[in-house]
Write a protein that holds these residues in place. Sequence first.
Motif, PDB file in Angstrom:
ATOM      1  N   ALA A  22      29.573  34.724  26.491  1.00 53.79           N
ATOM      2  CA  ALA A  22      29.702  33.328  26.915  1.00 53.79           C
ATOM      3  C   ALA A  22      30.860  33.185  27.889  1.00 53.79           C
ATOM      4  N   VAL A  23      30.810  32.122  28.672  1.00 54.14           N
ATOM      5  CA  VAL A  23      31.914  31.827  29.586  1.00 54.14           C
ATOM      6  C   VAL A  23      33.169  31.529  28.775  1.00 54.14           C
ATOM      7  N   PRO A  24      34.357  31.713  29.356  1.00 57.11           N
ATOM      8  CA  PRO A  24      35.587  31.383  28.633  1.00 57.11           C
ATOM      9  C   PRO A  24      35.618  29.913  28.214  1.00 57.11           C
ATOM     10  N   ARG A  94      33.304  46.498  33.762  1.00 65.52           N
ATOM     11  CA  ARG A  94      33.064  46.279  35.192  1.00 65.52           C
ATOM     12  C   ARG A  94      32.370  44.934  35.409  1.00 65.52           C
ATOM     13  N   LEU A  95      32.915  44.164  36.345  1.00 63.85           N
ATOM     14  CA  LEU A  95      32.322  42.902  36.769  1.00 63.85           C
ATOM     15  C   LEU A  95      31.820  43.069  38.194  1.00 63.85           C
ATOM     16  N   PHE A 148      42.995  37.976  30.867  1.00 64.34           N
ATOM     17  CA  PHE A 148      42.796  38.718  32.110  1.00 64.34           C
ATOM     18  C   PHE A 148      44.181  39.051  32.667  1.00 64.34           C
ATOM     19  N   LEU A 149      44.534  40.350  32.634  1.00 59.61           N
ATOM     20  CA  LEU A 149      45.806  40.833  33.147  1.00 59.61           C
ATOM     21  C   LEU A 149      45.572  41.720  34.371  1.00 59.61           C
ATOM     22  N   THR A 150      46.614  41.876  35.169  1.00 60.78           N
ATOM     23  CA  THR A 150      46.528  42.803  36.289  1.00 60.78           C
ATOM     24  C   THR A 150      47.802  43.634  36.351  1.00 60.78           C
ATOM     25  N   TYR A 151      47.765  44.689  37.150  1.00 61.14           N
ATOM     26  CA  TYR A 151      48.906  45.591  37.324  1.00 61.14           C
ATOM     27  C   TYR A 151      48.801  46.202  38.711  1.00 61.14           C
ATOM     28  N   ARG A 152      49.929  46.682  39.211  1.00 63.43           N
ATOM     29  CA  ARG A 152      49.888  47.354  40.506  1.00 63.43           C
ATOM     30  C   ARG A 152      49.096  48.652  40.369  1.00 63.43           C
ATOM     31  N   ALA A 153      48.093  48.779  41.205  1.00 66.40           N
ATOM     32  CA  ALA A 153      47.130  49.874  41.074  1.00 66.40           C
ATOM     33  C   ALA A 153      47.840  51.220  41.023  1.00 66.40           C
ATOM     34  N   GLU A 154      47.299  52.087  40.185  1.00 62.52           N
ATOM     35  CA  GLU A 154      47.880  53.414  39.954  1.00 62.52           C
ATOM     36  C   GLU A 154      46.756  54.444  40.055  1.00 62.52           C
ATOM     37  N   ALA A 155      46.939  55.436  40.939  1.00 66.09           N
ATOM     38  CA  ALA A 155      45.869  56.385  41.232  1.00 66.09           C
ATOM     39  C   ALA A 155      45.430  57.157  39.987  1.00 66.09           C
ATOM     40  N   LYS A 156      46.367  57.516  39.115  1.00 60.65           N
ATOM     41  CA  LYS A 156      45.994  58.286  37.931  1.00 60.65           C
ATOM     42  C   LYS A 156      45.048  57.492  37.032  1.00 60.65           C
ATOM     43  N   ILE A 157      45.317  56.196  36.871  1.00 62.08           N
ATOM     44  CA  ILE A 157      44.436  55.364  36.049  1.00 62.08           C
ATOM     45  C   ILE A 157      43.082  55.216  36.724  1.00 62.08           C
ATOM     46  N   ASP A 158      43.077  55.044  38.043  1.00 59.05           N
ATOM     47  CA  ASP A 158      41.809  54.964  38.772  1.00 59.05           C
ATOM     48  C   ASP A 158      40.957  56.200  38.514  1.00 59.05           C
ATOM     49  N   LEU A 408      35.617  36.896  33.188  1.00 58.55           N
ATOM     50  CA  LEU A 408      35.241  37.685  32.018  1.00 58.55           C
ATOM     51  C   LEU A 408      34.315  36.875  31.128  1.00 58.55           C
ATOM     52  N   ARG A 409      33.467  37.556  30.371  1.00 63.50           N
ATOM     53  CA  ARG A 409      32.672  36.895  29.333  1.00 63.50           C
ATOM     54  C   ARG A 409      33.334  37.107  27.977  1.00 63.50           C
ATOM     55  N   SER A 410      33.285  36.070  27.172  1.00 68.99           N
ATOM     56  CA  SER A 410      33.856  36.140  25.826  1.00 68.99           C
ATOM     57  C   SER A 410      32.804  36.610  24.840  1.00 68.99           C
TER      58      SER A 410
END
Length: 417
Positions: A22-24, A94-95, A148-158, A408-410
């Motif tokens: 469902a929608v938030p 993935r969205l 919904f959180l974000t972070y500075r992109a990190e190649a190892k996590i990618d 995001l869907r809940s």
Amino acid sequence: MAVVRPLAALRPRPELAAEVAAVPYDVVDTEEARALAAGNPHSFLHVTRAEIDLPPGTDAHAPAVYAAGRAALERFVAEGVLVRDGEPALYVYRLTLGEHSQVGVMGCCSVDEYDTDRIKKHEKTRPDKEDDRTRHLLALACHPEPVFLTYRAEAKIDRLVARVLDAEEPLYDFSAPDGVEHTVWRVPAGGLADDLSAAFADKVPALYVADGHHRCAAASRARAARQEGHPEHDGSEPYNVFLAVVFPHDQVRILPYNRVVHDLAGQTPEDFLERLAARWEVTPDAEPEADGRGRFAMYLAGRWYGLAAPRELVEAEDPVESLDAAILQREVLAPLLGVDDPRTSARIDFVGGIRGSEELARRVDRRAAAGTPAVAFALHPVSVEELMAVADAGRVLPPKSTWFEPKLRSGLTVHEF
């Protein structure tokens, strides 16, 4: 370090995921939620907006609503709609909307890190909304919706996330009615999940709240309430973490958050245009979208205009005061239209950019047809880099500055505490 920890989730059976998701809770009002859940007894809106199952007119913050949400959650478990994972796992989520795709890691993040500002904020929270979500969490004894959180992109996590997508079959894969495709992979604790957690701990110094400030604040308050009643508290309890999806910043998409002012504060459209043109560059018959920082689209009296703010305002060094929403509020909405506090004014609406310029024109035209001239402003979106700069400075964005899309869907994972 950034904590992103596996959880033993409560989650839908795969064949029911599309019905449950469902929608938030905060992107729909009660009537919209009721319409979305109509005919679908499995919709997670029965948990997050439980007033839809009570008589019309029920106060959405009444104790009966929180009890109804708990009852709906228990019904989902009893009927096997939701099942408990036997072992902890992370999830890769993935969205996809049109040509845009973003991939994040879903797990549990630290309340301690939120409380000590290692999870950084960019907006103020409202006490009434904190109260509502805290009561909701405590009644359900779970975190039902991810932040919904974000972070500075990190190649190892990618690279680790790419390995999950290459090696595993999705647990869930469906398209929602709004056209967003939701694909979720389960990554059992051990192996790749442990590598992902270690990479966040080693490579990511801070997380940033993108969408869900009130859910974060409620998780903190719910933790405090549980800790008060638990004298043996040692920090390992499940209420010390909350559910989140963390996305690299270079995949996050922010749309504008536009404004509609219900009237011209007693002015005619001609008078307002004259006052505006005394300081701003005004271009008639412009495109209905803002085409850069410091440039706005304005809809007034059936016509679109382009607005360009004085360059010295846009080029100011202050990371907040130079933002378009701050410039518009300080230079136009307050002095020319009398909207002094957008947080409390009943004369202004905020319209997410996903609804397009047509929605702005429709709202203004509707008021004009009723005899009241109104005006709408389309803004250029805030960038993720600007958001992070504001949060790093310990500042907050102007109200209603960001609209994250896709949403995001809940209900796809629930963290019980």
